[in-house]
Write an enzyme that holds these catalytic residues in place. Structure first.
Site, mmCIF file in Angstrom:
data_model
loop_
_atom_site.group_PDB
_atom_site.id
_atom_site.type_symbol
_atom_site.label_atom_id
_atom_site.label_comp_id
_atom_site.label_asym_id
_atom_site.label_seq_id
_atom_site.Cartn_x
_atom_site.Cartn_y
_atom_site.Cartn_z
ATOM 1 N N GLY A 1 13.156 -45.165 -35.827
ATOM 2 C CA GLY A 1 11.981 -44.814 -36.251
ATOM 3 C C GLY A 1 11.864 -44.966 -37.894
ATOM 4 N N ARG B 1 14.878 -50.479 -32.362
ATOM 5 C CA ARG B 1 15.636 -49.798 -31.390
ATOM 6 C C ARG B 1 16.258 -50.860 -30.339
ATOM 7 N NH1 ARG B 1 14.242 -44.255 -32.632
ATOM 8 N NH2 ARG B 1 12.070 -44.023 -32.777
ATOM 9 N N ASP C 1 20.150 -40.239 -36.109
ATOM 10 C CA ASP C 1 21.604 -40.117 -35.204
ATOM 11 C C ASP C 1 21.788 -41.305 -34.587
ATOM 12 O OD1 ASP C 1 19.236 -39.726 -33.611
ATOM 13 O OD2 ASP C 1 20.135 -37.513 -32.969
ATOM 14 N N THR D 1 14.812 -40.371 -41.569
ATOM 15 C CA THR D 1 14.194 -39.918 -40.102
ATOM 16 C C THR D 1 13.182 -39.065 -40.703
ATOM 17 O OG1 THR D 1 14.161 -39.040 -38.070
ATOM 18 C CG2 THR D 1 16.173 -38.533 -39.572
ATOM 19 N N ASP E 1 12.325 -36.837 -38.822
ATOM 20 C CA ASP E 1 12.572 -35.517 -38.031
ATOM 21 C C ASP E 1 13.392 -34.495 -38.574
ATOM 22 O OD1 ASP E 1 11.366 -36.739 -35.753
ATOM 23 O OD2 ASP E 1 13.060 -37.535 -34.682
ATOM 24 N N ASP F 1 16.533 -33.766 -38.458
ATOM 25 C CA ASP F 1 17.416 -32.977 -37.475
ATOM 26 C C ASP F 1 18.718 -33.292 -37.570
ATOM 27 O OD1 ASP F 1 17.103 -35.702 -36.752
ATOM 28 O OD2 ASP F 1 16.678 -35.119 -34.702
ATOM 29 N N ARG G 1 10.786 -35.737 -31.005
ATOM 30 C CA ARG G 1 11.237 -35.718 -29.618
ATOM 31 C C ARG G 1 12.115 -34.584 -29.087
ATOM 32 N NH1 ARG G 1 11.694 -41.730 -28.505
ATOM 33 N NH2 ARG G 1 13.432 -41.415 -30.418
HETATM 34 O O1 F6P Z 1 12.825 -40.033 -34.519
HETATM 35 C C1 F6P Z 1 11.798 -40.389 -35.229
HETATM 36 C C2 F6P Z 1 10.427 -40.359 -34.305
HETATM 37 O O2 F6P Z 1 9.242 -40.610 -35.061
HETATM 38 C C3 F6P Z 1 10.328 -39.070 -33.516
HETATM 39 O O3 F6P Z 1 9.998 -38.003 -33.838
HETATM 40 C C4 F6P Z 1 9.577 -39.474 -32.159
HETATM 41 O O4 F6P Z 1 9.646 -39.055 -31.110
HETATM 42 C C5 F6P Z 1 9.839 -41.123 -32.152
HETATM 43 O O5 F6P Z 1 10.737 -41.605 -33.431
HETATM 44 C C6 F6P Z 1 8.790 -42.135 -31.755
HETATM 45 O O6 F6P Z 1 9.428 -43.221 -31.563
HETATM 46 P P1 F6P Z 1 8.632 -44.678 -31.256
HETATM 47 O O7 F6P Z 1 8.111 -45.133 -32.609
HETATM 48 O O8 F6P Z 1 9.787 -45.902 -30.927
HETATM 49 O O9 F6P Z 1 7.851 -44.434 -30.399
#
Ligand code: F6P
Length: 327
Positions: free
Chosen positions: A16, A77, A108, A131, A133, A135, A177
Site C-alpha cells: 500500500g 501487491r 511487512d 506504510t 499502518d 505496525d 487491516r
Molecule cells: O497496509 C496499508 C493499508 O492501507 C491497510 O491499512 C489497508 O488494510 C490496506 O493497505 C488496503 O490495501 P489496498 O489498497 O490493497 O486495498
C-alpha cells in the site's frame, strides 16, 4: 557478507502506498548520486522487477516530488513474486541492468519478499518503513502514518459537526487491516467516545454498555472502528447495534483510501528524508537484509527477520486516556 562494490542500486515502492514515499525516493536517489552510485527506479514494486519495468533516475528526476502524495514509481501487491520462478525472473532483471543492491520502501509484506530474495539469491536489500499502518517492529514511526492520521482526524472533526447537529451516533471506519494504531490515535485526537481495534478483545455488549453509560446529555457519539476489528467493519458493527436497540440515530462513514493520499506532513517528509539517506549510507557500508528505522529519535537498523516477526504493539495507555476523557 559484504559482496562486491555497489555501483548501481535499484529502488522500489511496494504494498500500500503512503504519503512520503516520494520524499523517500528522492532521498535515496540524491544520496546515492552524492556517493557516485547510480539509481534505477523499478516501476510497480516486485511486479516491475519480475517483468523488467525500470527507468534510470538522476538527481533532477526527483525534483519537486517531496511534497507529492502517492509514489512516482507506482506500487503493487505482486502475485508473480510469490512464486519461485517469479523471483528468478526478478533476479534476472537485476543482472540484466547491473543492479548490485536494492532499496525497498514498504511494509511487512515488502520486507518478507526482500528477506526471501536474500535467502534464495543473496540479493542485498535494505528497507525503509513505508506504510500508513505504523505496525513494524524496529521503528517508532513509519512513512505515511502521520499524514494518514492528520487526514483522518480532519475528516472525523467534520463528521463531528454534522453528528452534533443531528444528535447522531456515528461509526467511523479507518484503515488498519491487522492493527489498530491509526484507530486508537485518531480516537484520542478526535475526542471519540469509543474505539474498536483488533489488538483488544471487545464485544458488542461492551460497546453497548459504554454507549448507554455515557453520562449527561450528549449531542453526538463517535465510535472509531479499525477495519480489521474482529467484530467486523463499521457497517457490520452498526448493523449489530441496530439489531439490539433503536435508541440511536446511526450513521456509518468509511474513510478508506482518502487516508493514503495527499501531501505528506512535515514529520513524514523528514522521516522519509532521514531514513532514505541512512539507508543508502548503510547499504554502501555493508548493511543489508535489514530495515532502517527511527527509535527515540535516533536512526536504528533492525534485521528484516525481526521487523516482520511481530507487529509493533499499540500504546495501551491511549485506551485508558480515551476512556477517561470520554467520560
Ligand atoms: O497496509 C496499508 C493499508 O492501507 C491497510 O491499512 C489497508 O488494510 C490496506 O493497505 C488496503 O490495501 P489496498 O489498497 O490493497 O486495498
Amino acid at each position: 557478507m559484504n559482496g562486491p562494490a555497489i555501483r548501481r542500486i535499484g529502488v522500489f515502492t511496494s504494498g500500500g502506498d503512503g504519503p512520503g514515499m516520494n520524499a523517500a525516493i528522492r532521498a535515496v536517489v540524491r544520496s546515492a548520486a552524492v556517493r557516485g552510485v547510480e539509481t534505477i527506479g523499478i516501476l510497480g514494486g516486485y511486479d516491475g522487477l519480475v517483468h523488467d519495468r525500470v527507468r534510470q533516475l538522476g538527481s533532477r528526476d526527483v525534483s519537486n516530488i517531496i511534497q507529492r502524495g502517492g509514489t512516482i514509481l507506482r506500487s503493487a501487491r505482486s502475485e508473480a513474486f510469490r512464486h519461485a520462478d517469479g523471483r528468478t525472473g526478478a533476479v534476472e532483471t537485476l543482472y540484466r541492468h547491473g543492479i548490485d543492491a536494492l532499496v525497498a520502501i514498504g511494509g511487512d509484506g515488502t520486507f518478507t519478499g526482500a528477506h526471501i530474495l536474500y535467502q534464495e539469491h543473496g540479493i542485498r536489500v535494505i528497507g525503509l518503513p513505508g506504510t500508513i499502518d505504523n505496525d513494524l517492529s524496529g521503528t517508532d514511526a513509519t512513512i505515511g502514518h502521520d499524514t494518514a492520521l492528520n487526514t483522518a482526524v480532519e475528516a472525523i472533526d467534520r463528521i463531528r459537526d454534522t453528528a452534533s447537529s443531528h444528535d447522531r451516533l456515528f461509526f467511523v471506519e479507518v484503515m488498519g487491516r491487522d492493527t489498530g494504531h491509526i484507530a486508537l490515535q485518531c480516537a484520542v485526537a478526535a475526542g471519540a467516545e469509543y474505539v474498536l481495534i483488533p489488538e483488544e478483545r471487545q464485544t458488542i455488549d461492551g460497546l453497548m454498555d459504554a454507549l448507554s453509560n455515557a453520562p449527561g446529555e450528549r449531542s453526538s457519539q463517535i465510535v472509531i472502528v479499525a477495519e480489521g476489528d474482529e467484530e467486523g467493519g463499521a457497517f457490520e458493527i452498526a448493523r449489530k447495534v441496530k439489531a439490539r436497540t433503536d435508541a440511536y440515530d446511526i450513521r456509518v462513514s468509511v474513510l478508506g483510501h482518502l487516508q493514503r493520499g495527499g501531501p505528506p506532513s512535515v514529520n513524514d517528509r523528514i522521516l522519509a528524508s532521514r531514513t532514505g539517506v541512512a539507508a543508502v549510507e548503510q547499504l554502501l557500508s555493508g548493511v543489508h537484509n535489514a530495515m532502517v528505522g527511527v527509535v527515540n529519535g535516533a536512526i536504528t537498523i533492525t534485521p528484516f527477520a525481526e521487523a516482520i516477526s511481530r507487529h509493533r504493539p499499540v500504546q495501551r495507555e491511549l485506551l485508558h486516556v480515551l476512556k477517561v476523557l470520554a467520560s
